[in-house]
Design a protein around this motif. Sequence first.
Motif, PDB file in Angstrom:
ATOM      1  N   PHE A  68      -6.896  94.515  18.441  1.00 28.83           N
ATOM      2  CA  PHE A  68      -6.148  94.285  19.470  1.00 28.83           C
ATOM      3  C   PHE A  68      -5.699  95.191  20.506  1.00 28.83           C
ATOM      4  N   ASP A  69      -5.840  96.324  20.036  1.00 30.53           N
ATOM      5  CA  ASP A  69      -5.515  97.410  20.918  1.00 30.53           C
ATOM      6  C   ASP A  69      -6.652  97.614  22.227  1.00 30.53           C
ATOM      7  N   ILE A  70      -7.866  97.248  21.758  1.00 30.58           N
ATOM      8  CA  ILE A  70      -8.937  97.007  22.557  1.00 30.58           C
ATOM      9  C   ILE A  70      -8.827  95.772  23.321  1.00 30.58           C
ATOM     10  N   ALA A  71      -8.434  94.848  22.767  1.00 32.34           N
ATOM     11  CA  ALA A  71      -8.261  93.351  23.515  1.00 32.34           C
ATOM     12  C   ALA A  71      -7.325  93.427  24.774  1.00 32.34           C
ATOM     13  N   ASP A  72      -6.316  94.403  24.674  1.00 33.96           N
ATOM     14  CA  ASP A  72      -5.474  94.664  25.597  1.00 33.96           C
ATOM     15  C   ASP A  72      -5.832  95.385  26.630  1.00 33.96           C
ATOM     16  N   VAL A  73      -6.901  95.944  26.566  1.00 34.47           N
ATOM     17  CA  VAL A  73      -7.472  96.927  27.659  1.00 34.47           C
ATOM     18  C   VAL A  73      -7.902  96.174  28.986  1.00 34.47           C
ATOM     19  N   PRO A  74      -8.743  95.028  28.987  1.00 32.60           N
ATOM     20  CA  PRO A  74      -9.095  94.404  30.033  1.00 32.60           C
ATOM     21  C   PRO A  74      -7.830  94.145  30.927  1.00 32.60           C
ATOM     22  N   PHE A  75      -6.656  93.884  30.340  1.00 31.86           N
ATOM     23  CA  PHE A  75      -5.624  93.326  31.213  1.00 31.86           C
ATOM     24  C   PHE A  75      -4.741  94.535  31.618  1.00 31.86           C
ATOM     25  N   SER A  76      -4.370  95.349  30.828  1.00 32.72           N
ATOM     26  CA  SER A  76      -3.540  96.490  30.961  1.00 32.72           C
ATOM     27  C   SER A  76      -4.198  97.636  31.642  1.00 32.72           C
ATOM     28  N   ALA A  77      -5.327  97.758  31.545  1.00 30.00           N
ATOM     29  CA  ALA A  77      -6.101  99.258  32.040  1.00 30.00           C
ATOM     30  C   ALA A  77      -7.158  98.887  33.118  1.00 30.00           C
ATOM     31  N   VAL A  78      -6.910  97.578  33.800  1.00 28.45           N
ATOM     32  CA  VAL A  78      -8.119  97.475  34.863  1.00 28.45           C
ATOM     33  C   VAL A  78      -7.173  96.745  36.013  1.00 28.45           C
ATOM     34  N   THR A  79      -7.468  97.259  37.087  1.00 29.39           N
ATOM     35  CA  THR A  79      -6.566  96.747  38.414  1.00 29.39           C
ATOM     36  C   THR A  79      -6.969  95.441  38.773  1.00 29.39           C
ATOM     37  N   ASP A  80      -6.337  94.795  39.596  1.00 29.17           N
ATOM     38  CA  ASP A  80      -6.410  93.323  40.034  1.00 29.17           C
ATOM     39  C   ASP A  80      -7.850  93.377  40.897  1.00 29.17           C
ATOM     40  N   ASP A  81      -7.872  94.411  41.665  1.00 29.02           N
ATOM     41  CA  ASP A  81      -9.089  94.669  42.372  1.00 29.02           C
ATOM     42  C   ASP A  81     -10.437  94.927  41.695  1.00 29.02           C
ATOM     43  N   GLU A  82     -10.267  95.486  40.482  1.00 27.94           N
ATOM     44  CA  GLU A  82     -11.629  95.768  39.808  1.00 27.94           C
ATOM     45  C   GLU A  82     -11.896  94.188  39.103  1.00 27.94           C
ATOM     46  N   LYS A  83     -10.674  93.573  38.593  1.00 25.79           N
ATOM     47  CA  LYS A  83     -10.996  92.365  38.026  1.00 25.79           C
ATOM     48  C   LYS A  83     -11.823  91.195  38.788  1.00 25.79           C
ATOM     49  N   GLN A  84     -11.605  91.522  40.001  1.00 27.50           N
ATOM     50  CA  GLN A  84     -12.410  90.325  41.027  1.00 27.50           C
ATOM     51  C   GLN A  84     -13.835  90.762  40.974  1.00 27.50           C
ATOM     52  N   LEU A  85     -14.069  92.095  40.630  1.00 28.73           N
ATOM     53  CA  LEU A  85     -15.893  92.336  40.748  1.00 28.73           C
ATOM     54  C   LEU A  85     -16.419  91.920  39.236  1.00 28.73           C
ATOM     55  N   TYR A  86     -15.449  91.453  38.370  1.00 31.58           N
ATOM     56  CA  TYR A  86     -15.809  91.073  37.122  1.00 31.58           C
ATOM     57  C   TYR A  86     -15.462  89.347  36.750  1.00 31.58           C
ATOM     58  N   ALA A  87     -15.338  88.715  37.683  1.00 29.58           N
ATOM     59  CA  ALA A  87     -14.738  87.368  37.708  1.00 29.58           C
ATOM     60  C   ALA A  87     -15.858  86.516  36.998  1.00 29.58           C
TER      61      ALA A  87
END
Length: 366
Positions: free
Chosen positions: A74-93
């Motif tokens: 569950f700690d790892i599950a939060d990483v894609p949301f809490s440790a990634v910027t919105d701009d970087e998320k767009q690169l992995y849409a």
Amino acid sequence: MSSITLPYVPHHVAAPPTKENLEYADLATIDISKASSEEGFAALAIELREALLNFGFFYVVNHGYSQTQTARMFDIADVPFSAVTDDEKQLYASTRKQDGMLQGYTSVQYADVDGRVRNQLEQYCINRDVNKRKHPEALVPLLPEIQEFSKHNYFNVLNPILRLIARSLELPEDTLLNKHVFDAVGETAGGHIHFKHYPRTEEEEAKTKNVWLKGHTDFGSITILWSQPVAALQIQTREGKWRWIRHMENALVVNVGDAMDFLTGGYYKGTIHRVVQPAVDQRNYTRLGVFYFAIPNDDIKLVPMVESPVLQRVGIQRRCEDSEAPTMEDWRKARTMAYGQSKLKNGKEDGVEEEVIHGVKIKHYN
């Protein structure tokens, strides 16, 4: 893997369990460790059959992960949301709109409820082969653990469940395993999804009557949800009543979906479930979750397993003619691409909307 060698991940502080007096579904609990003996396996096959016929949902305990290991995931599950910027998320849409591929991010902007408010659900989907595509930088050091988690879900949880279902249908135990080959080409055997539900405003709750995700069935065969404390998941009983799913520490909440419905000729039906506004004392918390979605091989044609003596005795309810039945790949892509995009029509039942995919009627419950 020694805990000393594990990469640092901030600890996700889960919500405390609700103290609200909710109407819970009385689900069966399957101790999967008992499947290791023939006597235990035979007894579990009967228990599982009853659980699937009664609710289509059940708990799994003694699955092989300790509470500490589960908390780490569950700690790892939060990483894609809490440790990634919105701009970087767009690169992995994800490209679910274009080709039905779930891998990557589905943002809160993707779909809405009743066309009025965003669904406030963010997802990050990972294939069972974690190296199939690139990931945000923050996740890269964690990929070995995620890969082991994926294998654990498949070999230690899904594998015995599929064998038990085959036994309950009086089929060879490897019948369903052969339709869910871990290393087959495509999206076969599924992958896991991290999701995060964010609280809504009072205005948004009023517009959607507190429904966060409409009542639906899953498109795969088996869904494995790692239980988490925010009470928001409800199932519709066979009598049409909505009942809450109770959190059980370090347990799994398992249900069957459309693919199993197709393969068993309607004997094991996908149970309708939805997500609603959490209990009053949990409404300021986000709802972080971890799923493992099992999907048959892409080339499997979704027709009833007519060789089952059980299905021969009870009768087969086909959702479409065998000649028109989709493959798992066709069904997966069509269901995924339709999510949040289809124009739903009012059905004959009150509060039910419908769409037709590959000639099969799909219902959505408000």
